[in-house]
Design a protein around this motif. Structure first.
Motif, mmCIF file in Angstrom:
data_model
loop_
_atom_site.group_PDB
_atom_site.id
_atom_site.type_symbol
_atom_site.label_atom_id
_atom_site.label_comp_id
_atom_site.label_asym_id
_atom_site.label_seq_id
_atom_site.Cartn_x
_atom_site.Cartn_y
_atom_site.Cartn_z
ATOM 1 N N ASN A 91 7.952 56.645 19.326
ATOM 2 C CA ASN A 91 7.474 55.845 18.195
ATOM 3 C C ASN A 91 7.562 56.610 16.879
ATOM 4 O O ASN A 91 7.726 57.826 16.839
ATOM 5 N N ASP A 150 4.039 62.452 24.873
ATOM 6 C CA ASP A 150 4.181 60.995 24.916
ATOM 7 C C ASP A 150 4.635 60.519 26.283
ATOM 8 O O ASP A 150 4.268 59.419 26.725
ATOM 9 N N ARG A 198 4.016 56.562 26.789
ATOM 10 C CA ARG A 198 4.479 55.949 25.539
ATOM 11 C C ARG A 198 5.969 56.182 25.309
ATOM 12 O O ARG A 198 6.492 55.831 24.255
ATOM 13 N N ALA A 221 5.747 48.473 21.042
ATOM 14 C CA ALA A 221 4.600 48.895 21.858
ATOM 15 C C ALA A 221 4.563 48.161 23.189
ATOM 16 O O ALA A 221 4.186 48.742 24.219
ATOM 17 N N SER A 230 6.045 49.673 26.419
ATOM 18 C CA SER A 230 5.374 50.759 27.141
ATOM 19 C C SER A 230 4.495 50.179 28.242
ATOM 20 O O SER A 230 3.793 49.190 28.017
ATOM 21 N N GLU A 267 -2.470 49.434 20.103
ATOM 22 C CA GLU A 267 -1.138 49.976 19.829
ATOM 23 C C GLU A 267 -0.209 48.916 19.267
ATOM 24 O O GLU A 267 0.678 49.223 18.462
#
Length: 413
Positions: free
Chosen positions: A51, A242, A247, A391, A394, A401
């Motif tokens: 991200n 992450d 993520r 988002a 994920s 998020e």
């Protein structure tokens, strides 16, 4: 404080980027770095590996002082509009003295002569473009050939033989065209790209690899640790962080389900209205789906690809479908108006000093988040939507998020 501007994606920040940053400071004799960075979706029509806040932290820890977001309306465009949006933002800060970009050639002089002649596209050049496109060539190939022929007609044979088929050379030309078109006093510089080509998927050096090769390595490995020789320790730390949190890293496979849902559930008429959808591509798209052995992005791209439709063009088209970007939102007339704000993603102590100066020098409003502002700025609203789409890819996505743009403060070091 003399400041150099960089236009980046940092997908992810690697040793080659660190070299470029340090050399940019050196050859421009600058004290600080302002980076305009793409958000969650990138110029070649791909989702980012991580991200935008994580990549901002990579940038700051790698030597950048201030990171400004390039809105998704420009970050996912072909070279002309990608460059225009990024250069406009650098100029709007009022604190950037120089722009330094990487190129395969490293020689900026032929590019500057081309940019000065073509900044306002003379009719003779438009005619050459039309003739070349009529042969069935892709737009990038047609543009390179039209430039070659135009510069030969002008008697500038060095510029005519310049390698515009190489992606960084082409992008560099469009940075220079943008500087000419907005009348900016920013001084341009270029550094020769070394040891790894822009799209080079194999690794041929012990420390330098392209972002493409690093993403491939990460995707095919059980751990981001495999990329350690080619990325700074901070990048590896953030990749591992992450990854452990679920993520990332992300890629097109993470977005296959929502994309195929939109393609099969919408009519060809609706699909035809998406940005980059042209020349009946929506019909080709619909016909390709039943013949796929697997509902994955790579087989779909292979089924769609022709001499006219490059993989990059097709990826940008599919990305427009995924993000819901309609033609009227991103028309040339709309894009020509430019970005309406400077969205700050992160800064260091030196960057804080630059922001203080920008309160008097900036020609656009400075925003630290999207809170209570996105409805005033249509492109910011598109960024909020892009964050939500990103988002959702994920596995551990939370509602917070999805709407992170509203509350996330700039990353600070």
């Amino acid at each position: 404080m003399r400041t150099v501007g960089l236009i980046v994606e940092y997908n992810p920040f690697h040793n080659g980027h660190h070299y470029h940053l340090q050399q940019s400071l050196k050859i421009t004799e600058s004290d600080a770095v302002v980076a305009v960075m793409s958000g969650h979706f990138l110029q070649r029509g791909e989702p980012a590996l991580l991200n935008k806040w994580t990549r901002t932290e990579m940038a700051l820890r790698g030597g950048c002082d201030l990171v400004i977001e390039l809105p998704v309306a420009y970050s996912t465009q072909a070279a002309e509009w990608f460059a225009f949006g990024a250069v406009q933002l650098l100029a709007a800060t009022g604190v950037v003295d120089a722009l330094c970009f990487g190129s395969e050639a490293g020689d900026i002089r032929p590019l500057r002569r081309i940019a000065q002649l073509l900044a306002h596209e003379p009719e003779s050049f438009k005619g050459l473009m039309a003739d070349t496109l009529a042969t069935g060539a892709s737009y990038p190939a047609a543009y390179s050939e039209a430039v070659r022929r135009h510069m030969a007609d002008e008697g500038d044979h060095e510029a005519a033989s310049f390698g515009l088929e190489q992606p960084n050379n082409t992008l560099g030309l469009h940075y220079l065209l943008a500087l000419e078109r907005i009348g900016s006093s920013i001084e341009p510089f270029s550094i020769r790209r070394e040891k790894a080509g822009y799209l080079q998927a194999d690794i041929t050096d012990a420390q330098i690899a392209s972002a493409t090769a690093i993403r491939k390595l990460v995707a095919n490995s059980s751990s981001p640790q495999e990329a350690a020789p080619f990325i700074p320790p901070a990048t590896l730390e953030l990749l591992l962080r992450d990854s452990a949190a679920g993520r990332g890293p992300l890629g097109w496979p993470s977005f296959a389900s929502p994309l195929f849902h939109k393609i099969v559930s919408e009519s060809t008429e609706t699909l035809s209205g998406y940005h980059e959808m042209s020349e009946g591509l929506e019909h080709r798209l619909k016909r390709a789906i039943p013949n796929l052995n697997a509902f994955q992005i790579d087989p779909l791209l292979e089924a769609l690809k022709t001499k006219r439709y490059t993989r990059t063009k097709l990826q940008r088209t599919l990305l427009s479908v995924l993000l819901g970007h309609r033609k009227e939102m991103l028309s040339p007339d709309r894009l020509r108006e430019g970005v309406q704000y400077l969205r700050i993603l992160g800064y260091t102590d030196k960057g804080r000093q630059l922001l203080k100066r920008m309160r008097t020098t900036a020609t656009l409003p400075i925003l630290n988040s999207a809170a209570r502002t996105d409805e005033r700025y249509p492109y910011l609203e598109l960024d909020v939507q892009a964050t939500s789409v990103y988002a959702l890819a994920s596995p551990n996505a939370t509602a917070q998020e999805l709407f992170r743009d509203y509350y996330e403060k700039p990353v600070t070091l």
